[in-house]
Design a protein around this motif. Structure first.
Motif, PDB file in Angstrom:
ATOM      1  N   ARG A  97      -6.551   6.853  -2.542  1.00 18.77           N
ATOM      2  CA  ARG A  97      -7.793   6.535  -3.248  1.00 18.77           C
ATOM      3  C   ARG A  97      -8.696   5.661  -2.383  1.00 18.77           C
ATOM      4  O   ARG A  97      -9.924   5.801  -2.415  1.00 18.77           O
ATOM      5  CB  ARG A  97      -7.484   5.861  -4.579  1.00 18.77           C
ATOM      6  CG  ARG A  97      -6.931   6.834  -5.621  1.00 18.77           C
ATOM      7  CD  ARG A  97      -6.868   6.186  -6.987  1.00 18.77           C
ATOM      8  NE  ARG A  97      -6.502   7.152  -8.014  1.00 18.77           N
ATOM      9  CZ  ARG A  97      -7.355   7.914  -8.684  1.00 18.77           C
ATOM     10  NH1 ARG A  97      -8.657   7.836  -8.422  1.00 18.77           N
ATOM     11  NH2 ARG A  97      -6.943   8.760  -9.608  1.00 18.77           N
ATOM     12  N   ALA A  98      -8.100   4.761  -1.612  1.00 22.23           N
ATOM     13  CA  ALA A  98      -8.899   3.926  -0.714  1.00 22.23           C
ATOM     14  C   ALA A  98      -9.574   4.777   0.357  1.00 22.23           C
ATOM     15  O   ALA A  98     -10.749   4.563   0.694  1.00 22.23           O
ATOM     16  CB  ALA A  98      -8.013   2.867  -0.058  1.00 22.23           C
ATOM     17  N   ASN A 143      -6.646  -0.071  -7.569  1.00 16.19           N
ATOM     18  CA  ASN A 143      -7.673   0.952  -7.366  1.00 16.19           C
ATOM     19  C   ASN A 143      -7.260   2.288  -7.974  1.00 16.19           C
ATOM     20  O   ASN A 143      -7.583   3.351  -7.443  1.00 16.19           O
ATOM     21  CB  ASN A 143      -8.017   1.109  -5.883  1.00 16.19           C
ATOM     22  CG  ASN A 143      -6.834   1.575  -5.039  1.00 16.19           C
ATOM     23  OD1 ASN A 143      -5.671   1.420  -5.435  1.00 16.19           O
ATOM     24  ND2 ASN A 143      -7.132   2.140  -3.870  1.00 16.19           N
ATOM     25  N   VAL A 190      -8.340   2.259   4.530  1.00 15.77           N
ATOM     26  CA  VAL A 190      -7.661   1.461   3.517  1.00 15.77           C
ATOM     27  C   VAL A 190      -8.020  -0.013   3.629  1.00 15.77           C
ATOM     28  O   VAL A 190      -7.897  -0.772   2.661  1.00 15.77           O
ATOM     29  CB  VAL A 190      -6.124   1.653   3.625  1.00 15.77           C
ATOM     30  CG1 VAL A 190      -5.557   0.924   4.840  1.00 15.77           C
ATOM     31  CG2 VAL A 190      -5.428   1.189   2.345  1.00 15.77           C
ATOM     32  N   GLU A 239     -10.936  -6.196  -0.570  1.00 22.87           N
ATOM     33  CA  GLU A 239     -11.347  -6.368  -1.962  1.00 22.87           C
ATOM     34  C   GLU A 239     -10.197  -6.892  -2.817  1.00 22.87           C
ATOM     35  O   GLU A 239     -10.374  -7.799  -3.631  1.00 22.87           O
ATOM     36  CB  GLU A 239     -11.836  -5.034  -2.531  1.00 22.87           C
ATOM     37  CG  GLU A 239     -13.157  -4.560  -1.954  1.00 22.87           C
ATOM     38  CD  GLU A 239     -13.586  -3.228  -2.538  1.00 22.87           C
ATOM     39  OE1 GLU A 239     -12.729  -2.544  -3.152  1.00 22.87           O
ATOM     40  OE2 GLU A 239     -14.756  -2.861  -2.383  1.00 22.87           O
ATOM     41  N   ALA A 240      -9.007  -6.336  -2.618  1.00 23.02           N
ATOM     42  CA  ALA A 240      -7.854  -6.728  -3.431  1.00 23.02           C
ATOM     43  C   ALA A 240      -7.493  -8.190  -3.237  1.00 23.02           C
ATOM     44  O   ALA A 240      -7.012  -8.852  -4.167  1.00 23.02           O
ATOM     45  CB  ALA A 240      -6.654  -5.844  -3.096  1.00 23.02           C
ATOM     46  N   VAL A 285      -1.915  -1.046  -3.841  1.00 23.29           N
ATOM     47  CA  VAL A 285      -3.121  -0.304  -3.485  1.00 23.29           C
ATOM     48  C   VAL A 285      -2.735   1.135  -3.183  1.00 23.29           C
ATOM     49  O   VAL A 285      -1.744   1.402  -2.492  1.00 23.29           O
ATOM     50  CB  VAL A 285      -3.820  -0.940  -2.265  1.00 23.29           C
ATOM     51  CG1 VAL A 285      -4.940  -0.051  -1.747  1.00 23.29           C
ATOM     52  CG2 VAL A 285      -4.339  -2.328  -2.605  1.00 23.29           C
ATOM     53  N   SER A 286      -3.505   2.068  -3.695  1.00 21.45           N
ATOM     54  CA  SER A 286      -3.325   3.484  -3.379  1.00 21.45           C
ATOM     55  C   SER A 286      -4.061   3.801  -2.085  1.00 21.45           C
ATOM     56  O   SER A 286      -5.290   3.711  -2.011  1.00 21.45           O
ATOM     57  CB  SER A 286      -3.870   4.361  -4.514  1.00 21.45           C
ATOM     58  OG  SER A 286      -3.991   5.711  -4.088  1.00 21.45           O
ATOM     59  N   ALA A 297     -10.291  -1.717   1.041  1.00 20.78           N
ATOM     60  CA  ALA A 297      -9.614  -1.868  -0.251  1.00 20.78           C
ATOM     61  C   ALA A 297      -8.712  -3.095  -0.248  1.00 20.78           C
ATOM     62  O   ALA A 297      -8.586  -3.788  -1.264  1.00 20.78           O
ATOM     63  CB  ALA A 297      -8.806  -0.615  -0.576  1.00 20.78           C
ATOM     64  N   GLU A 346     -12.552   6.561  -1.074  1.00 23.34           N
ATOM     65  CA  GLU A 346     -13.703   5.710  -1.361  1.00 23.34           C
ATOM     66  C   GLU A 346     -14.332   5.121  -0.112  1.00 23.34           C
ATOM     67  O   GLU A 346     -15.564   5.029  -0.008  1.00 23.34           O
ATOM     68  CB  GLU A 346     -13.276   4.573  -2.290  1.00 23.34           C
ATOM     69  CG  GLU A 346     -14.421   3.675  -2.721  1.00 23.34           C
ATOM     70  CD  GLU A 346     -14.005   2.604  -3.705  1.00 23.34           C
ATOM     71  OE1 GLU A 346     -14.860   1.766  -4.077  1.00 23.34           O
ATOM     72  OE2 GLU A 346     -12.813   2.593  -4.106  1.00 23.34           O
ATOM     73  N   HIS A 347     -13.492   4.698   0.832  1.00 20.57           N
ATOM     74  CA  HIS A 347     -13.995   3.967   1.996  1.00 20.57           C
ATOM     75  C   HIS A 347     -13.757   4.673   3.328  1.00 20.57           C
ATOM     76  O   HIS A 347     -14.226   4.201   4.361  1.00 20.57           O
ATOM     77  CB  HIS A 347     -13.325   2.592   2.085  1.00 20.57           C
ATOM     78  CG  HIS A 347     -13.492   1.730   0.881  1.00 20.57           C
ATOM     79  ND1 HIS A 347     -14.685   1.125   0.555  1.00 20.57           N
ATOM     80  CD2 HIS A 347     -12.606   1.353  -0.084  1.00 20.57           C
ATOM     81  CE1 HIS A 347     -14.528   0.411  -0.544  1.00 20.57           C
ATOM     82  NE2 HIS A 347     -13.283   0.538  -0.957  1.00 20.57           N
ATOM     83  N   VAL A 383       0.862  -1.181   0.000  1.00 14.47           N
ATOM     84  CA  VAL A 383       0.000   0.000   0.000  1.00 14.47           C
ATOM     85  C   VAL A 383       0.900   1.233   0.000  1.00 14.47           C
ATOM     86  O   VAL A 383       1.840   1.319   0.802  1.00 14.47           O
ATOM     87  CB  VAL A 383      -0.904   0.032   1.245  1.00 14.47           C
ATOM     88  CG1 VAL A 383      -1.838   1.240   1.190  1.00 14.47           C
ATOM     89  CG2 VAL A 383      -1.689  -1.259   1.375  1.00 14.47           C
TER      90      VAL A 383
END
Length: 353
Positions: free
Chosen positions: A174-175, A301, A182, A188-189, A170-171, A185, A178-179, A110
């Protein structure tokens, strides 16, 4: 034919939600195993002892034991996490891969935008070992061409060169957008059970940086302790840049617990008189950002190819006070003595007899 065990190693780095992820995985060990994912039991949920190939004492027996435990449990995936993995270098990644040659190996990393990562990384260093002011740390990091704290691309290239394994990136930013965390994310990954999402969203963020004044006091104390013990300054920062283990970690914060409130306030005021600002302009990017962009396709992401969203300008306030300026201050004398005595006891216990 039996399918190879999939091994996924989450390698941080620090200050990217790693502690939150580890705590959730550890608390869900039984439920994860029901879904075929084995997360080894370990102190505080992280697996540094198994994965820290920088340690001179490291051997593969712990890692192989985890593999065999996962197989015995009937799992299809072995998941492990340790922040130190991001700085093991090519040789360290190679050791991990060679020890897992009979498994399907993948790494998960990450990355967080430098303007917030660097101050958080500095604070973590200070809590554990280092003594340099924030401004000095950022300047030294960005001028050290291959220091892992800003050369995120080296984590990926070293992993590819050393392990030749698949990589999931993973960014962090950005996570969070969105959420607001982190951890979802990462779930999900890794295609982990969806029920983990609700558990992740209900958790309070772990290991967040707080009490900046307290961190500054510990930073100054670290400098005096290192000087009294004849140890190098800022060895955690230097060790990370050299892909080695820091020889001696401190716990100087404990020596400040018995400091009278009035004395603590006076020391804080002394530090605040030296306050300086570190400014990150809007859309600021270090030179290393262009190199990280070469690996944008690894980020799950960042569909538009931009690893981090545009960031507004921000400032960090820190004390410019250096430890030699306060090492002889009478209010600091007792904490220094307590910290030095504690470290001498700790060091005597680690010296072979």
């Amino acid at each position: 034919m039996t399918r190879n065990l999939r091994v996924v190693i989450h390698g941080g780095p620090h200050k990217t939600g790693t502690t939150s992820f580890q705590a959730l995985m550890a608390s869900w060990r039984a439920r994860l195993l029901e879904a075929g994912v084995f997360y080894p039991d370990s102190p505080k949920g992280h697996h540094s002892a198994i994965l820290n190939t920088k340690s001179p004492a490291w051997e593969s027996s712990g890692l192989r034991a985890a593999v065999e435990a996962a197989r015995a449990a009937g799992a299809h995936t072995l998941l492990m996490s340790a922040e130190v993995v991001c700085s093991v270098g090519i040789a360290g990644f190679r050791r991990l891969a060679e020890s897992l040659a009979d498994c399907d190996l993948a790494f998960l990393f990450v990355f967080r935008h430098w303007s917030t990562f660097l101050p958080s990384r500095w604070a973590q260093n200070c809590k554990r070992r280092d003594s340099q002011p924030l401004g000095t740390y950022v300047e030294r990091t960005l001028s050290w061409d291959d220091h892992v704290d800003h050369r995120f691309d080296l984590v990926l290239s070293d992993c590819i060169a050393g392990a030749g394994a698949s990589i999931i990136a993973v960014s962090f930013d950005r996570a969070m957008g969105e959420h607001e965390s982190v951890v979802p994310a990462l779930i999900e990954a890794l295609s982990l059970p969806r029920a983990l999402m609700e558990a992740a969203e209900a958790r309070v963020r772990a290991n967040a940086t707080s009490d900046r004044d307290g961190i500054e006091l510990v930073r100054l104390l670290n400098g005096a302790v290192a000087e009294r013990l004849g140890l190098p300054q800022d060895d955690l920062f230097v060790a990370r840049g050299e892909h080695r283990q820091c020889d001696t970690m401190f716990n100087a914060a404990g020596a400040l617990h018995s400091l009278p409130a009035d004395d603590r306030h006076r020391l804080i005021e002394l530090g605040r008189e030296t306050r300086a600002e570190l400014s990150f302009e809007a859309a600021w990017r270090p030179a290393a950002a262009d190199r990280l962009d070469d690996y944008a396709d690894l980020f799950v992401n960042a569909p538009d190819g931009a690893i981090f969203p545009a960031r507004p300008a921000r400032k960090e306030t820190y004390w410019a006070l250096e430890w030699p300026e306060i090492a002889d201050h009478p209010l600091f004398a007792a904490p220094i003595e307590r910290a030095v005595s504690s470290m001498r006891r700790k060091m005597s216990l680690t010296v072979p007899h």
